[in-house]
Scaffold this active site. Structure first.
Site, PDB file in Angstrom:
ATOM      1  N   SER A   1       0.824  -1.210   0.000  1.00 50.52           N
ATOM      2  CA  SER A   1       0.000   0.000   0.000  1.00 50.52           C
ATOM      3  C   SER A   1       0.856   1.257   0.000  1.00 50.52           C
ATOM      4  CB  SER A   1      -0.949   0.003   1.201  1.00 50.52           C
ATOM      5  OG  SER A   1      -0.270   0.258   2.424  1.00 50.52           O
ATOM      6  N   GLU A   2       1.917   1.263   0.776  1.00 53.99           N
ATOM      7  CA  GLU A   2       2.782   2.439   0.835  1.00 53.99           C
ATOM      8  C   GLU A   2       3.450   2.716  -0.508  1.00 53.99           C
ATOM      9  OE1 GLU A   2       3.609   4.714   3.597  1.00 53.99           O
ATOM     10  OE2 GLU A   2       1.613   3.883   3.958  1.00 53.99           O
TER      11      GLU A   2
END
Length: 272
Positions: free
Chosen positions: A26-27
């Protein structure tokens, strides 16, 4: 700031999970990409490659195929290299320290701090664009050209004590949501950051041509003749009202993509 962040909380699928790999995905996806676009890509990517080992075992073209539409494909390659390294050296697990994460391909200070905070509840200095926006808005309201070097000690002082240190997830979720709110209301304090630069137009750019070439080569597993790819790209550019692509520019882009590992070249053949 914490109370304001709580009021603006966004329920996102990658929140409140303990899997460092899922948090890392996600990052990486959220870098230079709007939150609204990331959700379906994140879920689809994890369904295909649910673990570090699964991503390490995947073929590069398959990884890039699932990344299409997110842009900045180098991120996918860096994530794949991280998985390869962790599968070979870390028994299929990401490091559980900030320093260990920072040593992996494509992971910078903000990404490493984000994984530590969101997956491990370990406080750190997470200077992400929305976090930056909040600190500029609250603490530097009349300043232009504020550098991250100046911001970082302030972020650290706030993150390493009190409620922020006790619950890093909540603290940074709050900052991210408050920062997103500021930008959505037209304030966008990040314009006063020393690191701020307006993104150049995508259509007609080198980035756009890179993305087109990657998609075209990936679509032909048996390989594509470079002159044919150039001709098709020039035709696509003409269809968009732009001039044909110069051979030198095309060769330069292909050289970069081969060097970065997007595909390989055998003579005039480009092979994913």
């Amino acid at each position: 700031m914490l109370a304001r962040g709580d009021e603006l909380y966004r329920a996102l699928p990658w929140r409140h999970i303990d899997d460092p790999y899922a948090v890392l995905v996600s990052e990486i996806m959220l870098q230079q990409t709007q939150v609204a676009r990331v959700g379906r890509f994140w879920e689809r990517f994890l369904a295909a490659f649910p673990t570090v080992d699964a991503l390490a075992a995947a073929a590069v073209p398959d990884v890039l195929e699932l990344w299409q539409g997110l842009g900045y494909n180098r991120r996918a390659l860096a994530l794949k290299r991280t998985a390869d390294q962790c599968a070979a050296e870390g028994e299929g697990r990401l490091p559980d320290t900030y320093e260990g994460l920072l040593a992996l391909p494509g992971i910078g200070p903000a990404t490493a701090a984000g994984v530590m905070a969101f997956a491990h509840q370990v406080p750190g200095v997470y200077v992400e664009t929305n976090v930056r926006a909040v600190f500029l808005h609250e603490l530097f309201p009349d300043r232009d050209g504020v550098s991250d070097r100046e911001l970082a000690p302030t972020v650290a002082a706030a993150a390493l004590c009190g409620p922020a240190a006790a619950d890093p997830r909540r603290w940074y979720y709050g900052l991210l949501d408050y920062g997103a709110h500021l930008k959505a209301t037209g304030v966008n304090p990040t314009r006063r950051s020393a690191s701020y630069s307006r993104q150049s137009a995508f259509e007609g750019s080198r980035r756009q041509k890179r993305a087109w070439i990657v998609r075209r080569v990936l679509a032909a597993p048996e390989g594509s003749e470079a002159p044919c790819v150039l001709a098709e790209l020039s035709a696509a550019e003409a269809g968009a009202g732009r001039p044909a692509v110069d051979e030198a520019l095309f060769a330069s882009i292909v050289d970069d993509l081969v060097a970065e590992g997007f595909f390989r070249r055998e003579g005039a053949l480009l092979i994913p």
